[in-house]
Motif scaffolding. Structure first.
Motif, PDB file in Angstrom:
ATOM      1  N   GLY A  94       0.832  -1.205   0.000  1.00 29.45           N
ATOM      2  CA  GLY A  94       0.000   0.000   0.000  1.00 29.45           C
ATOM      3  C   GLY A  94       0.861   1.247   0.000  1.00 29.45           C
ATOM      4  O   GLY A  94       2.088   1.179  -0.092  1.00 29.45           O
ATOM      5  N   GLY A  95       0.194   2.394   0.111  1.00 26.10           N
ATOM      6  CA  GLY A  95       0.915   3.659   0.239  1.00 26.10           C
ATOM      7  C   GLY A  95       1.660   4.086  -1.003  1.00 26.10           C
ATOM      8  O   GLY A  95       2.562   4.918  -0.939  1.00 26.10           O
ATOM      9  N   MET A  96       1.282   3.519  -2.165  1.00 27.40           N
ATOM     10  CA  MET A  96       1.995   3.856  -3.397  1.00 27.40           C
ATOM     11  C   MET A  96       1.260   4.898  -4.234  1.00 27.40           C
ATOM     12  O   MET A  96       1.730   5.305  -5.288  1.00 27.40           O
ATOM     13  CB  MET A  96       2.202   2.587  -4.236  1.00 27.40           C
ATOM     14  N   GLY A  97       0.084   5.312  -3.760  1.00 30.42           N
ATOM     15  CA  GLY A  97      -0.709   6.252  -4.548  1.00 30.42           C
ATOM     16  C   GLY A  97      -0.213   7.683  -4.414  1.00 30.42           C
ATOM     17  O   GLY A  97       0.021   8.160  -3.307  1.00 30.42           O
ATOM     18  N   SER A  98      -0.051   8.347  -5.548  1.00 30.44           N
ATOM     19  CA  SER A  98       0.316   9.765  -5.513  1.00 30.44           C
ATOM     20  C   SER A  98      -0.966  10.589  -5.375  1.00 30.44           C
ATOM     21  O   SER A  98      -2.077  10.048  -5.457  1.00 30.44           O
ATOM     22  CB  SER A  98       1.043  10.144  -6.799  1.00 30.44           C
ATOM     23  N   VAL A  99      -0.812  11.892  -5.182  1.00 33.94           N
ATOM     24  CA  VAL A  99      -1.989  12.767  -5.109  1.00 33.94           C
ATOM     25  C   VAL A  99      -2.784  12.655  -6.406  1.00 33.94           C
ATOM     26  O   VAL A  99      -4.012  12.594  -6.404  1.00 33.94           O
ATOM     27  CB  VAL A  99      -1.549  14.232  -4.841  1.00 33.94           C
ATOM     28  N   GLY A 100      -2.056  12.580  -7.518  1.00 32.35           N
ATOM     29  CA  GLY A 100      -2.724  12.449  -8.823  1.00 32.35           C
ATOM     30  C   GLY A 100      -3.547  11.181  -8.935  1.00 32.35           C
ATOM     31  O   GLY A 100      -4.630  11.186  -9.529  1.00 32.35           O
TER      32      GLY A 100
END
Lengths: 53, 311
Positions: free
Chosen positions: B19-25
């Motif tokens: 997890g935790g791989m999502g950017s703001v975009g």
């Protein structure tokens, strides 16, 4: 002696993305604070000065 | 990685976490920004057409909340539909199937924004509008996404109501209620949705078949879908002109909506005639693109009239 539990180790990539998300959340929360403040002023209008002393 | 494997990995010392791989975009992409832009526009028109007035800041808050609520619905839709999004070429690059955001993160994001948008709209604008937004999110997530989408070819006919509610919520943000005029705005989008999506579904038929989504072309066949597109387009044309017919739009709007309605029917008839090959595909794309122009123009005209006549 049991080895110390180090928990989840984030990669550099994960740390970088977490930082950018944290900044975005901070900005959003600050914007909400300003928004609720402004709307309170708008809703109360001149009555904001009308308080018992 | 399965959920069990993921939990096993997390329990280990110095474990890696996917997890935790999502950017703001990536999180912005979860909000379906293109759908959101249409929601913002139609809600704004509803708000501007409503009788009475609202403080500009409160109006902006209402539009923001409706937009965030719509985005939250999109995130929850992507959470639930991640399995079929992975199969379809159109949706394969969405953040969850692409592995950038985990389903759990998307769920948490969607639920947080849903509650936040409803409560903010209720507290700052009015609770009728807040409740209406809550109902719209409920309808999109539970009625459309979880129930209708995978069970009936009428999925987008009934589920389309969720996408048609925003102008009514915009209206309710000003008046605290709904009316015939706001219902007409709803009806225009409601009748517009089936031919718009069926034109796309005809082109993307293989995608929906592979994902086992019972879209009309998959279940009833392409010929039946063409009949349906034409029938709904014929029904849409007078509904598009209804604001003039009911007296809350000018003759200019009446003439423009009639012309646009005729063009819509003509393009639907083109789809009906051209059944095979690239010509058929091109006809579907033409109607799909024109349908967006059609809806945008009708609402822009109503907005323009309210600004000119209301000034």
């Amino acid at each position: 002696m049991a080895e110390e539990d180090k928990g989840i180790a984030l990669t550099d990539e994960q740390k970088k993305k977490r930082r950018s998300r944290s900044i975005a959340i901070g900005i959003a929360l600050a914007a909400l604070v300003v928004l609720f403040y402004v709307v309170t002023i708008i809703k109360l209008g001149p009555g904001i000065m009308d308080r018992a002393l | 990685m399965s959920l069990a494997e993921r939990q096993d990995t997390i329990s280990q010392d110095s474990a890696v976490w996917d997890g935790g791989m999502g950017s703001v975009g990536d999180y912005v992409a979860l909000l379906k920004p293109r759908v959101m832009s249409l929601v913002i526009f139609t809600a704004f028109v509803g708000l501007m057409l409503a009788p009475g007035s609202v403080h500009p800041v409160l109006g902006a808050v209402a539009i923001l909340c409706i937009a965030i609520g719509a985005g939250a619905s999109g995130a929850l839709n992507m959470w639930y539909d991640a399995d079929i999004d992975e199969i379809m070429s159109r949706t394969r690059k969405r953040p969850i199937p692409a592995g950038k955001i985990t389903p759990e993160e998307a769920l948490a994001f969607g639920v947080t924004l849903s509650i936040g948008s409803v409560v903010t709209l209720g507290l700052l604008v009015n609770w009728f509008a807040g409740a209406f937004l809550a109902f719209t999110i409920f309808f999109y997530v539970f009625v459309y996404t979880m129930w209708l989408k995978r069970s009936t070819p009428q999925n987008i006919v009934i589920g389309g109501a969720a996408g048609a509610f925003p102008p009514m919520i915009g209206w309710a943000s000003v008046t605290g209620s709904v009316s015939l005029e706001s219902f007409v705005l709803f009806l225009i989008i409601f009748m517009w949705t089936p031919p718009h999506f069926w034109a796309l579904a005809l082109v993307k038929n293989s995608d929906y078949t592979a994902a086992k989504v019972p879209m009309l072309p998959v279940v009833a066949g392409e010929t039946s879908t063409r009949h349906h597109i034409l029938a709904y387009s014929v029904l849409l044309a007078p509904v598009g002109a209804a604001p003039y017919l009911l007296g809350f739009a000018s003759p200019v709007y009446g003439a423009a909506s009639a012309l646009l309605g005729l063009a819509f029917v003509a393009l639907a008839a083109d789809i009906w005639r051209k059944r095979e090959g690239d010509l058929a595909k091109a006809a579907c794309w033409r109607l799909f693109k024109f349908s967006i122009f059609y809806l945008f123009t009708l609402f822009a005209l109503l907005l323009g009239e309210s600004l000119v006549l209301g000034a």
